[in-house]
Design a protein around this motif. Structure first.
Motif, short mmCIF file in Angstrom:
data_model
loop_
_atom_site.label_atom_id
_atom_site.label_comp_id
_atom_site.label_asym_id
_atom_site.label_seq_id
_atom_site.Cartn_x
_atom_site.Cartn_y
_atom_site.Cartn_z
N TYR A 95 -13.86 68.60 -12.49
CA TYR A 95 -14.43 68.77 -11.16
C TYR A 95 -13.53 69.69 -10.34
O TYR A 95 -12.31 69.62 -10.42
CB TYR A 95 -14.57 67.42 -10.46
CG TYR A 95 -15.67 66.58 -11.05
CD1 TYR A 95 -16.96 66.66 -10.55
CD2 TYR A 95 -15.42 65.75 -12.12
CE1 TYR A 95 -17.98 65.90 -11.09
CE2 TYR A 95 -16.44 64.98 -12.68
CZ TYR A 95 -17.71 65.07 -12.16
OH TYR A 95 -18.72 64.32 -12.71
N GLU B 115 -23.99 69.38 -11.88
CA GLU B 115 -23.43 68.54 -10.82
C GLU B 115 -22.84 69.40 -9.71
O GLU B 115 -21.78 70.01 -9.88
CB GLU B 115 -22.36 67.61 -11.38
CG GLU B 115 -22.90 66.55 -12.32
CD GLU B 115 -21.81 65.61 -12.76
OE1 GLU B 115 -21.47 64.71 -11.98
OE2 GLU B 115 -21.28 65.81 -13.88
N ILE C 242 -18.11 70.06 -4.30
CA ILE C 242 -17.44 69.62 -5.52
C ILE C 242 -18.41 69.97 -6.64
O ILE C 242 -19.59 69.62 -6.57
CB ILE C 242 -17.15 68.12 -5.54
CG1 ILE C 242 -16.16 67.76 -4.44
CG2 ILE C 242 -16.60 67.69 -6.89
CD1 ILE C 242 -15.88 66.28 -4.32
N ASN D 150 -18.92 70.25 -11.01
CA ASN D 150 -18.45 69.97 -12.36
C ASN D 150 -18.67 71.24 -13.18
O ASN D 150 -19.81 71.66 -13.39
CB ASN D 150 -19.22 68.80 -12.97
CG ASN D 150 -18.68 68.37 -14.30
OD1 ASN D 150 -17.73 68.94 -14.80
ND2 ASN D 150 -19.28 67.36 -14.88
N HIS E 296 -10.14 69.36 -8.59
CA HIS E 296 -10.28 68.12 -7.81
C HIS E 296 -9.65 67.00 -8.61
O HIS E 296 -10.12 66.64 -9.70
CB HIS E 296 -11.77 67.84 -7.57
CG HIS E 296 -12.03 66.67 -6.70
ND1 HIS E 296 -11.70 66.66 -5.36
CD2 HIS E 296 -12.59 65.48 -6.95
CE1 HIS E 296 -12.06 65.51 -4.83
NE2 HIS E 296 -12.59 64.76 -5.77
N CYS F 54 -11.34 62.88 -9.30
CA CYS F 54 -12.45 62.56 -10.22
C CYS F 54 -12.01 62.70 -11.66
O CYS F 54 -11.29 63.57 -11.99
CB CYS F 54 -13.64 63.46 -9.98
SG CYS F 54 -14.43 63.15 -8.40
#
Length: 60
Positions: free
Chosen positions: A2, A25, A36, A38, A57, A60
């Motif tokens: 992420y 995502e 954010i 993925n 990030h 996560c």
């Protein structure tokens, strides 16, 4: 992985559409960053026109 991303807000709709077309995502955030996402790599996100900054990030 992420990633937190910052975008050019004057092109928000265009950039968000590009993100949602390429990545499954994509979450809009209301913190120090705009989204954010993925993705497999930082370079994959930076290749989208209008993405200004990318950071991994760690929550996560």
């Amino acid at each position: 992985m992420y990633f937190e991303i910052w975008i050019d807000l004057s092109r928000k709709e265009e950039v968000e559409k590009a993100l949602r077309e390429r990545f499954i995502e994509v979450y809009e955030a209301f913190y120090d960053y705009h989204y954010i996402v993925n993705a497999n790599s930082e370079s994959e996100l930076m290749s989208i026109d209008g993405v200004k900054l990318v950071r991994r990030h760690y929550d996560c």
